[in-house]
Each structure stands twice: as structure tokens, then as C-alpha cells.
Write an enzyme that holds these catalytic residues in place. Structure first.
Site, PDB file in Angstrom:
ATOM      1  N   TYR A  97      33.070  33.896  41.589  1.00  0.00           N
ATOM      2  CA  TYR A  97      34.402  34.166  41.059  1.00  0.00           C
ATOM      3  C   TYR A  97      35.417  34.291  42.194  1.00  0.00           C
ATOM      4  O   TYR A  97      36.520  33.726  42.120  1.00  0.00           O
ATOM      5  CB  TYR A  97      34.376  35.445  40.226  1.00  0.00           C
ATOM      6  CG  TYR A  97      35.686  35.764  39.545  1.00  0.00           C
ATOM      7  CD1 TYR A  97      36.256  34.876  38.635  1.00  0.00           C
ATOM      8  CD2 TYR A  97      36.352  36.962  39.800  1.00  0.00           C
ATOM      9  CE1 TYR A  97      37.455  35.166  37.999  1.00  0.00           C
ATOM     10  CE2 TYR A  97      37.551  37.262  39.167  1.00  0.00           C
ATOM     11  CZ  TYR A  97      38.093  36.369  38.273  1.00  0.00           C
ATOM     12  OH  TYR A  97      39.285  36.663  37.643  1.00  0.00           O
ATOM     13  N   SER A 131      43.988  36.357  40.959  1.00  0.00           N
ATOM     14  CA  SER A 131      43.343  37.664  40.866  1.00  0.00           C
ATOM     15  C   SER A 131      43.322  38.300  42.244  1.00  0.00           C
ATOM     16  O   SER A 131      43.406  37.602  43.267  1.00  0.00           O
ATOM     17  CB  SER A 131      41.901  37.490  40.357  1.00  0.00           C
ATOM     18  OG  SER A 131      41.155  38.673  40.490  1.00  0.00           O
TER      19      SER A 131
END
Length: 254
Positions: A152, A139
Site C-alpha cells: 500500500y 495518503s
């Protein structure tokens, strides 16, 4: 012989889209995820479109389950040439001082240790093929941090570290390592999981953004990288919607 591609997290979102796209590219796809009903529907759709696939129920947080995936790979109808480490997710948007340790532990186990378990288990088959490819779907959160995203972003930074380290360690062997870092992608489940099923909070992430990326956009990137000649290694591909200039700058229409 037909080349085999393994896709984790294939029951929805980017994983399901990637499985469909790779089947269309001619791979026999081992679609791996926890939800057997979703996998059965996916395989049915792939076969109806003229492709071939096998459902493999697999929890990437379980050593035993991942061993079962490796066994399915050994029984597949061709050499395993592609592994797409897609399983992952986010939980919560709390600041570090209020972090839920359980949420952080889950994110690390699924995103980081899941990638480690599956890659370790499948590397022998990928190397035997003589032309293996490992794709790690990380990501843009693996490149830039943001408030509330500590858990995250830490997990995705770790995935990025795995990709870079693995590429160095496999240099000289017939396995290339590709990292794909999507930005804002609108899928049916990512936000719901992050916000504990709160559909309003999940939807607010995309408020005013006319065209965020969708799962098929990322699947297209995976397929393009994986189908380059094997001597071509796309080390890292960052993909964002036009509306997202950076992690912190998104154009939203009134």
C-alpha cells in the site's frame, strides 16, 4: 455555465462524501465507480438535496471503461474543471517476505494506474476549460512506510510521485495539481477490503480512538482546495485526526 466535477471511487466513503459536497458547492458531479446501484442512490440523494449529478459506471482498471468516462465528460452540461482521483484501496497487511503478489498488483493497478488512466483521459477537457484542477487523493502512507504496509505504501508513494511530476509538466498551462494525504480515516469499507471482509480486524484499527477522521472531513478538504482562486495551488495537504500525531503515534483511550 455550470462547472463539472468528476469524482472516481464515488460509490462509498470519501468518494461519495466528496461528490455530495461538490454538488452542494454548485458543481454538476459525474460520480464514477463500478457499482451502479450505489451510484444511483448517491445521485438520488444529491438531487434530493438540490444538487445535480450523473452516475457513470466506470472501472479505473479498464482502459475501455475509462474511455467511456471521458465520453460522459464530453457530454456533460458544462466545462470539466475538476477531477478528483479518489478511487483506490488497500489489500492485506503482510510483511514483504510473505507478500501476496496479486494483492500488490491490484493495489498498483487501482491506485497508481487508475490515477494515470483517468488523468490522461480527462486532461484535454480540463485544459480546454481554461481553469482545470486535478486532485489526487493519496495518503500519509505516501509519505511514511510502516510494517506490513509495503504494498500500500509503495502504491501511495507512486501516486505522490505522479502528483509532483504532473505539476512540473503542466507548469505554464491552466491546470493545477493538488495532492491530499489523509491519515486515519474511518469509512465503512476501507478496512473491510484490506482485511478480506474481517470486520473485527477492520474495527481494531480504530480501537480507543475517540474521533478518527470521517469521509466528510476529507471531502471538506477537497472542496476547500478546489474552490480557492485558480491562481492558488495547494500543492499538498496532509490531514490527520488530532489523536494521530504521526503514522506510528496514535493516542488510544483505555
Amino acid at each position: 455555465m455550470t462547472s463539472v466535477a468528476i469524482v472516481t471511487g464515488a460509490s462509498s466513503g470519501i468518494g461519495a462524501a466528496t461528490a455530495r459536497r461538490l454538488a452542494a458547492e454548485g458543481f454538476h458531479v459525474l460520480a464514477a465507480a463500478r457499482r451502479a446501484d450505489r451510484l444511483a442512490a448517491l445521485v438520488g440523494a444529491i438531487e434530493a438535496a438540490g444538487g445535480t449529478a450523473t452516475a457513470v459506471v466506470c472501472d479505473v482498471t479498464s482502459d475501455e471503461s475509462v474511455a467511456g468516462l471521458a465520453g460522459a465528460a464530453d457530454a456533460a452540461p458544462g466545462p470539466v474543471t475538476l477531477l478528483v482521483n479518489n478511487a483506490g484501496g488497500a489489500r492485506g497487511l503482510d510483511p514483504v517476505e510473505a507478500a501476496d503478489v496479486g494483492d500488490w498488483r491490484w493495489m498498483y493497478d487501482v491506485n497508481v494506474l487508475g490515477t494515470l488512466r483517468v488523468t490522461k483521459a480527462l486532461l484535454p477537457a480540463l485544459e480546454r476549460s481554461g481553469a482545470g484542477t486535478v486532485v489526487i487523493v493519496s495518503s500519509t502512507a505516501g509519505r511514511v512506510v510502516y510494517e506490513g504496509g509495503g504494498g500500500y505504501t509503495a502504491a501511495k508513494h507512486a501516486q505522490t510521485a505522479i502528483a509532483g511530476t504532473l505539476r512540473l509538466e503542466l507548469c505554464g498551462r491552466p491546470v493545477r495539481v493538488i495532492e491530499i494525504d489523509p491519515g486515519m480515516v474511518r469509512t465503512e469499507e476501507f478496512g473491510l477490503v484490506r482485511f478480506g471482509g474481517d470486520a473485527d480486524r477492520a474495527e481494531a484499527v480504530y480501537a480507543g480512538v475517540a474521533e478518527p477522521l470521517v469521509a466528510d472531513d476529507v471531502a471538506d478538504c477537497v472542496a476547500w482546495c478546489a474552490t480557492r482562486p485558480h491562481h492558488v495551488n495547494i500543492d499538498q495537504l496532509v490531514v490527520r485526526p488530532l489523536a494521530q500525531a504521526a503514522q506510528h503515534k496514535v493516542h488510544r483511550e483505555a
